[in-house]
Enzyme design. Structure first.
Site, PDB file in Angstrom:
ATOM      1  N   HIS A 118      36.704  33.549  46.784  1.00 25.81           N
ATOM      2  CA  HIS A 118      36.777  33.746  45.334  1.00 25.81           C
ATOM      3  C   HIS A 118      36.572  32.455  44.536  1.00 25.81           C
ATOM      4  CE1 HIS A 118      37.664  37.734  46.343  1.00 25.81           C
ATOM      5  NE2 HIS A 118      38.967  37.779  46.139  1.00 25.81           N
ATOM      6  N   HIS A 194      37.570  42.052  39.327  1.00 27.55           N
ATOM      7  CA  HIS A 194      38.535  42.350  40.384  1.00 27.55           C
ATOM      8  C   HIS A 194      39.653  43.265  39.885  1.00 27.55           C
ATOM      9  CE1 HIS A 194      40.752  41.685  44.110  1.00 27.55           C
ATOM     10  NE2 HIS A 194      39.794  40.870  44.546  1.00 27.55           N
ATOM     11  N   GLU A 327      34.543  46.214  43.955  1.00 27.79           N
ATOM     12  CA  GLU A 327      33.932  44.988  43.444  1.00 27.79           C
ATOM     13  C   GLU A 327      32.441  44.989  43.743  1.00 27.79           C
ATOM     14  OE1 GLU A 327      36.395  41.688  45.137  1.00 27.79           O
ATOM     15  OE2 GLU A 327      37.567  43.424  45.817  1.00 27.79           O
TER      16      GLU A 327
END
Length: 361
Positions: A118, A194, A327
């Site tokens: 991330h 997210h 996602e």
């Protein structure tokens, strides 16, 4: 996954600003958008360009907030689950926190064992964005956030200008548009939203009875560190087959990890870069349904496997399987897999990621 002791909010905000090449002071706030009828609304914050709430009616007209999150900024600053955040510069995992681009090796911040996830420990979901436009009235209210990611941030090459727009594009439609322009060097870009969805309402229990359909006939298998092997294989005959509406928990007992839940990328069917239907989710009890359209090659299904005793909005406590994430994204670790669709954006090119969430009951 172990969690670090939370730091004071003021200190973390200072750290977020200190790492920026244009470290101007920007106020952090919450912003709302609502349809004219008043029965569909969202709330966002410029901390992480984060989606904070989505209120939609059920078949009886009862409103509920259908994403997990927090009531205060402190929750988002200290949280480790990226609830509702815009994740980047590269969502998901990069193997061994390194890649080679145009003959040069780049090393990233390790925050998932030996891997980067991330965007590093302070990815786009942990920085303050600038509010560029905010139109709260009219038929299609919207808000646009901007972030300048500097060359070398979290180890990634080149400057990157990023815009994220949330818009109520229809009576019960939410669109999210993400654009990013590389200005100095080639760089991998893979942004995602997210949000954690529970169509029965956040804090209402698990989503194992939610019916899920994925328009994906293939998926990308993982090694034991959750890095793609490079294969793209059929879902037919596996626990990853959601081509027809199937309860999320139908095959949970055989998912790798001893019933640990889903956390894997699917290859979306259809023409890459074209807006196409990705997923359909329905809560059979409330009747709320969500149809997701996007233009990315993949979608990560994550079933909140690592959520445990998380204190969320309105005093609710979130537990494992209390939501699912969808996602839309480039394939994970694409920068290290030339056989995957490329995630590289070169100077002057514009990365475009569009999502459309259509709600019904």
């Amino acid at each position: 996954m172990a969690r670090a002791a939370p730091l004071p909010v003021a200190l973390l905000l200072c750290l977020a600003l200190a790492g920026s090449a244009n470290a101007e002071r920007k106020p952090v706030g919450f912003y709302g958008l609502k349809n004219k009828k008043g029965d569909f609304s969202i709330k966002v914050t410029n901390w992480g360009a984060t989606l904070v709430s989505v209120l939609v009616p059920d078949c009886q007209g009862n409103l509920a907030d259908v994403i997990l999150g927090y009531d205060t900024l402190r929750g988002y600053v200290n949280g480790t689950g990226s609830f509702g955040a815009t994740v980047g510069r590269v969502v998901n995992r990069i193997a061994k926190s390194r890649f080679v681009l145009d003959g040069k090796a780049y090393r990233l911040f390790r925050n998932d064992g030996n891997n980067s996830i991330h965007g590093g420990h302070r990815g786009f979901g942990k920085v303050i964005w600038t509010v560029k436009e905010y139109v709260r009235d009219g038929d299609t209210p919207y808000i646009t956030f901007f972030y300048h990611s500097f060359d070398g941030e979290q180890g990634f090459p080149g400057d990157l200008d990023v815009y994220v727009t949330y818009q109520l594009s229809g009576p019960y439609e939410l669109s999210i548009r993400m654009n990013a322009t590389a200005t100095t060097k080639a760089t991998p870009v893979n942004l995602a939203n997210h949000a954690y969805w529970n169509l029965a309402g956040h804090g209402s229990g698990d989503v194992l009875e939610h019916e899920l359909q994925l328009l994906a006939s293939r998926y990308t298998p993982l090694d034991d560190t959750k890095i793609p092997t490079g294969q793209v294989v059929p879902v037919a005959g596996t626990m990853y087959d959601f081509r027809t509406p199937t309860p999320v928990g139908a095959h949970m007992e055989i998912v790798p990890g001893g019933g640990g839940g889903y956390d894997i990328n699917f290859a979306v069917d259809g023409q890459q870069d074209a807006m196409r239907k990705v997923a359909f989710v329905r809560d059979p009890e409330s009747g709320r349904a969500l149809e997701l359209w996007a233009n990315q090659p993949g979608v990560q299904l994550y079933t909140s496997n690592w959520v445990s005793n998380e204190k969320g909005k309105a005093g609710e406590v979130y537990e494992q399987y209390g939501a699912l994430c969808l996602e839309t994204q480039a394939y994970p670790d694409a920068v290290n897999h030339p056989e995957f669709p490329s995630s590289i954006v070169r100077p002057g090119q514009v990365y475009k990621h569009g999502m459309l969430f259509k709600f019904s009951n």
